[in-house]
Design a protein around this motif. Structure first.
Motif, short mmCIF file in Angstrom:
data_model
loop_
_atom_site.label_atom_id
_atom_site.label_comp_id
_atom_site.label_asym_id
_atom_site.label_seq_id
_atom_site.Cartn_x
_atom_site.Cartn_y
_atom_site.Cartn_z
N VAL A 51 0.86 -1.18 0.00
CA VAL A 51 0.00 0.00 0.00
C VAL A 51 0.90 1.23 0.00
O VAL A 51 1.72 1.40 0.91
CB VAL A 51 -0.94 0.02 1.22
CG1 VAL A 51 -1.74 1.31 1.25
CG2 VAL A 51 -1.86 -1.20 1.20
N LEU A 52 0.75 2.07 -1.00
CA LEU A 52 1.55 3.28 -1.12
C LEU A 52 0.72 4.46 -0.64
O LEU A 52 -0.34 4.75 -1.21
CB LEU A 52 1.97 3.47 -2.58
CG LEU A 52 2.74 4.73 -2.94
CD1 LEU A 52 4.03 4.85 -2.14
CD2 LEU A 52 3.04 4.74 -4.45
N THR A 106 -2.33 -0.57 -4.26
CA THR A 106 -3.23 0.57 -4.20
C THR A 106 -2.44 1.78 -3.74
O THR A 106 -1.39 1.64 -3.09
CB THR A 106 -4.41 0.29 -3.24
OG1 THR A 106 -5.40 1.33 -3.40
CG2 THR A 106 -3.97 0.23 -1.79
N VAL A 107 -2.93 2.97 -4.08
CA VAL A 107 -2.29 4.21 -3.66
C VAL A 107 -3.32 5.03 -2.90
O VAL A 107 -4.45 5.22 -3.35
CB VAL A 107 -1.70 4.99 -4.85
CG1 VAL A 107 -2.75 5.27 -5.92
CG2 VAL A 107 -1.05 6.28 -4.40
N VAL A 108 -2.92 5.48 -1.70
CA VAL A 108 -3.78 6.25 -0.82
C VAL A 108 -3.27 7.68 -0.77
O VAL A 108 -2.07 7.91 -0.54
CB VAL A 108 -3.80 5.65 0.60
CG1 VAL A 108 -4.71 6.46 1.52
CG2 VAL A 108 -4.21 4.19 0.57
N PHE A 109 -4.15 8.65 -0.98
CA PHE A 109 -3.76 10.05 -0.97
C PHE A 109 -4.37 10.75 0.24
O PHE A 109 -5.55 10.57 0.56
CB PHE A 109 -4.22 10.76 -2.24
CG PHE A 109 -3.48 10.31 -3.48
CD1 PHE A 109 -2.18 10.72 -3.71
CD2 PHE A 109 -4.10 9.49 -4.41
CE1 PHE A 109 -1.49 10.31 -4.86
CE2 PHE A 109 -3.42 9.08 -5.55
CZ PHE A 109 -2.12 9.49 -5.77
N ILE A 110 -3.55 11.58 0.89
CA ILE A 110 -4.00 12.43 1.97
C ILE A 110 -3.30 13.77 1.83
O ILE A 110 -2.08 13.81 1.60
CB ILE A 110 -3.75 11.77 3.35
CG1 ILE A 110 -4.34 12.60 4.48
CG2 ILE A 110 -2.28 11.46 3.58
CD1 ILE A 110 -4.35 11.90 5.84
N GLY A 111 -4.03 14.86 1.91
CA GLY A 111 -3.45 16.18 1.72
C GLY A 111 -4.54 17.20 1.51
O GLY A 111 -5.73 16.88 1.51
N ASP A 112 -4.14 18.46 1.32
CA ASP A 112 -5.10 19.50 1.00
C ASP A 112 -5.31 19.50 -0.51
O ASP A 112 -4.43 19.92 -1.27
CB ASP A 112 -4.58 20.87 1.45
CG ASP A 112 -4.69 21.07 2.94
OD1 ASP A 112 -5.07 20.11 3.64
OD2 ASP A 112 -4.41 22.19 3.42
#
Length: 311
Positions: A51-52, A106-112
């Motif tokens: 998991v990226l 899978t790629v998980v994104f977190i940010g504004d």
């Protein structure tokens, strides 16, 4: 409070525990964030699901968003699931190196806002992400990472994220649609009556948070596409309540899976077991792992272990 640990045994014990975790597993502290130039660690077992987690920039005040700490927390939770094993996660600030992209499930994104559009070389980022999606890699976006600006979309609102994830938060700058962001003292999140794997093991919950509403799902009267599933709703806003979709998923034609959830705004809400299980179920499902019948089970983490600016 004094900074001398020998005058505060509880603090000394906590600091020792954090040093131990950092030394043995590299999970907590700023050093746990992987450089974009590094690949997966050498101790990843063959056959592990990778998991990226990509952390984008954020300018929110302490205690809100906390994207770096949120990324580290998700890594720890995924690698310590009590009823599931074989997951390894990497957390990257900035755009990930090819070796990481090529082997991620899978790629998980977190940010504004959606990080590929906010990090340098946005068009190249999107092209490389498109390569991943065409291979069937999953995608999951957490809270404001579901968001796009008007400059990111066509006048009609088109963007690859609409297909990759099934919908997005349309910032007020978007020409075609406006989603809304408000903090509600008590937002009740209700699971949809569905047998979807992401719905397993979590129940309705209420918390102070900022679940986005009037999210954008396409030109068909803003209805989700036929390959998408509503997972959670909330009656928003309180003064004119309407059933709003706050978590959803999609099974794409390229065989990949997308998951979007518009919480948590407050870092402290990671303590909520139902919210945490909803998010972890979604990430696990996006990686094409069978979600346990009772949902993903994790112990309540100590949020301070992941070095937030505030809780």
């Amino acid at each position: 409070m004094t900074n001398q640990s020998n005058q505060n045994p509880a603090r000394e014990s906590s600091e020792s525990r954090r040093r131990f975790i950092k030394t043995t597993s590299g999970i907590v502290a700023a050093g746990a964030v992987t450089s974009p130039n590094l690949g997966w660690s050498d101790d990843v077992a063959d056959g592990a699901t990778r998991v990226l987690i990509v952390v984008g920039p954020s300018s929110h005040p302490p205690g809100t968003h906390e994207v770096e700490a949120g990324g580290r927390l998700m890594k720890h939770a995924l690698e310590h699931i009590e009823n599931l094993s074989g997951i390894h996660a990497n957390v990257v600030e900035g755009w990930p190196e090819k070796s990481l992209r090529d082997t991620a499930s899978t790629v998980v994104f977190i940010g504004d806002l959606f990080p590929p559009n906010r990090l340098p070389n946005a068009q190249q980022n999107l092209a490389e992400l498109d390569e991943m999606m065409r291979r069937g890699v999953g995608i999951a976006c957490i809270h404001y990472a579901t968001g796009l600006l008007g400059d990111d979309v066509t006048p009609e609102g088109d963007h690859p994220l609409l297909r990759w994830m099934g919908g997005y938060f349309a910032n007020r700058s978007c020409p075609h649609h406006e989603s809304f962001a408000r903090v509600f003292p008590k937002a009740t999140i209700t699971p949809e009556p569905t047998d979807h794997p992401i719905a397993r093991g979590w129940n309705e919950f209420t918390l102070r948070d900022e679940p986005y509403f009037n999210n954008y799902f396409g030109t068909d009267e803003n209805q989700l596409a036929s390959n998408a599933t509503v997972l959670a709703t909330s009656m928003l806003p309180p003064e004119a309540p309407k059933q709003e979709t706050v978590a959803w998923c999609v099974e794409r034609q390229d065989s990949g899976r997308g998951f979007g959830v518009v919480m948590p705004h407050y870092y402290k809400n990671w303590r909520d077991e139902d919210l945490r299980r909803l998010i972890l179920n979604g990430i696990v499902w996006s990686a094409k792992i069978e979600v346990p019948a009772a949902g993903v089970k994790t112990k309540l983490p100590d949020l301070a272990d992941f070095n937030p600016k505030a809780i």
